[in-house]
Motif scaffolding. Structure first.
Motif, PDB file in Angstrom:
ATOM      1  N   ALA A   1      -9.487 -12.823  -0.125  1.00 40.95           N
ATOM      2  CA  ALA A   1      -8.712 -12.474   1.069  1.00 40.95           C
ATOM      3  C   ALA A   1      -8.837 -13.551   2.143  1.00 40.95           C
ATOM      4  CB  ALA A   1      -9.174 -11.123   1.611  1.00 40.95           C
TER       5      ALA A   1
ATOM      6  N   ALA B   1      -5.431 -16.110   2.872  1.00 43.48           N
ATOM      7  CA  ALA B   1      -4.793 -16.094   4.187  1.00 43.48           C
ATOM      8  C   ALA B   1      -4.843 -17.472   4.830  1.00 43.48           C
ATOM      9  CB  ALA B   1      -5.461 -15.059   5.083  1.00 43.48           C
TER      10      ALA B   1
ATOM     11  N   ARG C   1      -0.712 -14.725  -1.656  1.00 48.90           N
ATOM     12  CA  ARG C   1      -1.205 -14.329  -0.338  1.00 48.90           C
ATOM     13  C   ARG C   1      -2.076 -13.079  -0.432  1.00 48.90           C
ATOM     14  NH1 ARG C   1      -0.624 -15.377   5.452  1.00 48.90           N
ATOM     15  NH2 ARG C   1      -1.818 -13.678   6.356  1.00 48.90           N
ATOM     16  N   ASP C   2      -1.715 -12.152  -1.305  1.00 45.55           N
ATOM     17  CA  ASP C   2      -2.498 -10.919  -1.453  1.00 45.55           C
ATOM     18  C   ASP C   2      -2.219 -10.337  -2.833  1.00 45.55           C
ATOM     19  OD1 ASP C   2      -4.299  -8.983  -0.829  1.00 45.55           O
ATOM     20  OD2 ASP C   2      -3.097  -7.982   0.691  1.00 45.55           O
TER      21      ASP C   2
ATOM     22  N   SER D   1       0.557  -0.389  -0.446  1.00 44.98           N
ATOM     23  CA  SER D   1      -0.640  -0.999   0.145  1.00 44.98           C
ATOM     24  C   SER D   1      -0.473  -2.504   0.279  1.00 44.98           C
ATOM     25  CB  SER D   1      -1.878  -0.668  -0.700  1.00 44.98           C
ATOM     26  OG  SER D   1      -1.774  -1.248  -1.990  1.00 44.98           O
ATOM     27  N   LEU D   2       0.337  -3.097  -0.596  1.00 45.12           N
ATOM     28  CA  LEU D   2       0.549  -4.537  -0.549  1.00 45.12           C
ATOM     29  C   LEU D   2       1.415  -4.942   0.648  1.00 45.12           C
ATOM     30  CD1 LEU D   2      -0.311  -6.967  -2.281  1.00 45.12           C
ATOM     31  CD2 LEU D   2       1.875  -6.789  -3.470  1.00 45.12           C
TER      32      LEU D   2
ATOM     33  N   ASP E   1       1.653  -3.634   3.456  1.00 44.52           N
ATOM     34  CA  ASP E   1       0.930  -3.531   4.733  1.00 44.52           C
ATOM     35  C   ASP E   1       0.316  -4.867   5.134  1.00 44.52           C
ATOM     36  OD1 ASP E   1       1.571  -0.870   4.908  1.00 44.52           O
ATOM     37  OD2 ASP E   1      -0.341  -0.145   4.125  1.00 44.52           O
ATOM     38  N   GLN E   2       0.121  -5.756   4.158  1.00 41.01           N
ATOM     39  CA  GLN E   2      -0.507  -7.050   4.427  1.00 41.01           C
ATOM     40  C   GLN E   2       0.508  -8.168   4.659  1.00 41.01           C
ATOM     41  OE1 GLN E   2      -3.756  -6.782   4.809  1.00 41.01           O
ATOM     42  NE2 GLN E   2      -3.518  -4.646   4.188  1.00 41.01           N
TER      43      GLN E   2
ATOM     44  N   PRO F   1       2.728 -10.671   6.515  1.00 41.01           N
ATOM     45  CA  PRO F   1       2.664 -11.191   7.896  1.00 41.01           C
ATOM     46  C   PRO F   1       3.937 -10.880   8.687  1.00 41.01           C
ATOM     47  CG  PRO F   1       2.018 -12.866   6.293  1.00 41.01           C
ATOM     48  CD  PRO F   1       2.623 -11.744   5.520  1.00 41.01           C
TER      49      PRO F   1
END
Length: 433
Positions: free
Chosen positions: A101, A105, A172-173, A189-190, A192-193, A195
Motif C-alpha cells: 500500500a 501509492a 495502485r491497489d 472496497s477497491l 473506495d481507494q 484517488p
C-alpha cells in the motif's frame, strides 16, 4: 530447463526503489518487527517473499542462499529449509500488504505527473483468478470453482481484483480473497481507494448503480466509464446524435439492499463502433461535452484493453506460467500474492523511470524484456565493485530504451466463449466402432 540464479544478488540493487523506512514502518504497524537478533530477521524475510516472485522457478532455499539473506553466523553458517518456512509463517501477510500500500501509492503518484488526461488521472478495474495448492486449509478458506454438473475444480482458487494506472500499468491497489465471493463486493472496497480527480474505466460486468454511484458521490471529481449492457433500459433526455444524456431507474432490489440509493440516476451515453464493426454504447459520468469530447472518451476505453495484459505479465512472465502458487496455507498464500504484486510493481516502476529518460510512454516498453534484463543486471551487480553499480544501471536503462515496442499492441483475435465442462464424456468416432 529451469533457469538458475547465476550469482549472489546484491540487495542494494533490488531495494534501491524501496525506502528502508517503509519496510520498518510496515513491520512496526503490524507488530512484526524483530525484537531479538535472528539469523533471518523480518526485514530480510520481506525481501525473501518479493524475491520468490522474481525468481519463481527457484526453491525457497536457493533464493535465500543466492540473495545472501541470512545474517553471517560463524558457528552455524547454514540455514535450514524449515527455518525459512517458519520465518515466512512468523512474518505473515500483514507487513507485505502494508508495504504494498505504501509503495503503490508513492510510485503511482510519482509517475502520474504530466500523464493526466484533461486533469484526470486514469485507472482501470479488472479481475482474474489464481490457483492455490490443494490443501484442506486452502480449500476451506478460498473455495473452488464448481460447475452446473456438480463437479468441483481440482484446485482451490482465489479471486483477485486490481486498480491499475492506465498511464504506467502500475497497480495502485488490489483486493483478493475467496473465489465464491462476488466480484462486485470486492470492487466496492477497491473503488473506495480511487484517488480524487480521476477517471476509472470498468468492463461491463461491473455495471451497477450501487458501485458506480459509490465511486461518483464519494470524494472529489471521481468519474467512471463503462460499456452499457445489451439489456440496459433508459429514458433518453435529449436527441443529440451519438452523444446524449440518459436517465436510468435503480432496481427495487438494489434500493432495498441500500436504502440510500436514489430512485433514478443519469449518465452520458456515447455511441461508437469497434474496429470489428460492432456497435457499442459507452456510459460515463463525464457530462461536460466540451471539456470531455466523445472521441477522447472512446479512446480512454480503448486504452483499458491493454490493462488485461497485466494479468498475463503477472501470471505468465513473472510467475513463469506456473499454474499453482507455491504456498500451502491461506496466510502464506496471501503473503505470496502481496509479494508478487510488489515484484510486478518494481518492474513496472523501472519501466516508468526508463520511459521518463527516453521521453516515451511507459506502455511502449516490453515488460518481458525489462524483467529479463533486470534479473540479469541484478546478478552482475552482485559481483561488481559498489562503485560500478550506477554504470550498470545506466547500461540497463540504455539497453531497455532501445527495446521500445514498434507499434501499439491490440487484441489480435476476437474473444471466444469457452466450452463448459461436459457432464458426460464425449464419445469419439473410434469409440463407437
Amino acid at each position: 530447463m529451469r533457469a538458475r540464479i547465476g550469482h549472489h544478488v546484491d540487495l542494494t540493487a533490488l531495494s534501491r526503489s524501496v525506502d528502508v523506512d517503509w519496510i520498518s514502518q510496515a513491520l512496526a504497524a503490524t507488530g512484526k518487527a524483530s525484537v531479538r537478533r535472528r539469523k533471518l530477521p523480518a526485514e530480510q524475510v520481506v525481501w525473501l517473499v518479493i524475491a520468490l516472485a522474481l525468481y519463481r522457478h527457484q526453491s525457497i532455499a536457493d533464493v535465500a542462499a543466492h540473495l545472501s539473506l541470512a545474517l553471517p553466523d560463524e558457528v552455524n553458517p547454514d540455514i535450514a529449509k524449515s527455518a525459512l518456512t517458519q520465518a515466512r509463517q512468523r512474518l505473515g501477510q500483514a507487513p507485505l500488504a502494508q508495504l504494498f500500500a505504501i509503495c503503490a501509492a508513492c510510485w503511482d503518484e510519482r509517475h502520474q505527473n504530466g500523464r493526466a488526461w484533461r486533469g484526470l488521472t486514469r485507472y482501470a478495474v479488472d479481475g482474474s483468478t489464481l490457483r492455490t495448492s490443494d490443501s484442506e486449509e486452502n480449500r476451506a478458506h478460498f473455495g473452488a470453482q464448481s460447475y452446473t454438473s456438480g463437479v468441483v475444480a481440482s484446485y482451490p482458487q482465489l479471486r483477485l481484483l486490481t486498480l491499475t494506472a492506465l498511464a504506467t500499468h502500475l497497480v495502485r491497489d488490489a483486493v483478493f480473497g475467496a473465489y465464491d465471493t462476488n466480484e462486485m463486493l470486492y470492487a466496492k472496497s477497491l473503488v473506495d481507494q480511487v484517488p480524487d480527480h480521476s477517471l476509472t474505466v470498468f468492463d461491463k460486468g461491473f455495471f451497477s448503480a450501487s458501485l458506480l454511484l459509490r465511486l461518483q458521490t464519494q470524494g472529489t471529481q471521481r468519474h467512471w466509464l463503462i460499456p452499457a449492457k445489451a439489456n440496459c433500459v433508459w429514458e433518453r433526455l435529449d436527441q443529440t446524435p451519438g452523444d446524449y444524456r440518459v436517465r436510468m431507474k435503480v432496481s427495487p432490489q438494489a434500493r432495498q439492499a441500500e436504502p440510500g440509493l436514489p430512485a433514478s440516476w443519469e449518465a452520458r451515453a456515447i455511441e461508437t463502433t469497434t474496429r470489428h464493426g460492432k456497435k457499442r454504447i459507452l456510459l460515463t459520468s463525464l457530462m461536460d461535452t466540451k471539456a470531455y469530447p466523445a472521441k477522447d472518451i472512446v479512446h480512454q476505453y480503448e486504452e483499458r484493453w491493454r490493462i488485461e495484459t497485466s494479468y498475463r505479465e503477472l501470471k505468465q512472465e513473472l510467475l513463469g506460467s506456473e499454474l499453482t502458487l507455491r504456498s500451502g496455507t491461506p496466510e502464506t498464500v496471501c503473503q505470496e500474492v502481496w509479494g508478487a504484486l510488489l515484484a510486478y510493481n518494481l518492474v513496472r516502476l523501472e519501466m516508468a523511470e526508463i520511459a521518463v529518460e527516453a521521453e516515451v510512454p511507459p506502455t511502449q516498453l516490453s515488460f518481458t524484456a525489462t524483467l529479463h534484463y533486470l534479473r540479469q543486471e541484478w546478478g552482475w551487480m552482485a559481483i561488481e565493485a559498489p562503485g560500478k553499480i550506477p554504470a550498470h544501471l545506466v547500461r540497463l536503462r540504455n539497453r531497455l530504451g532501445d527495446l521500445l515496442l514498434s507499434t501499439k499492441r491490440g487484441r489480435s483475435c476476437p474473444r471466444v466463449v469457452k466450452t463448459l465442462p461436459r457432464k458426460y464424456d464425449q464419445r469419439t468416432v473410434s469409440a463407437l466402432k
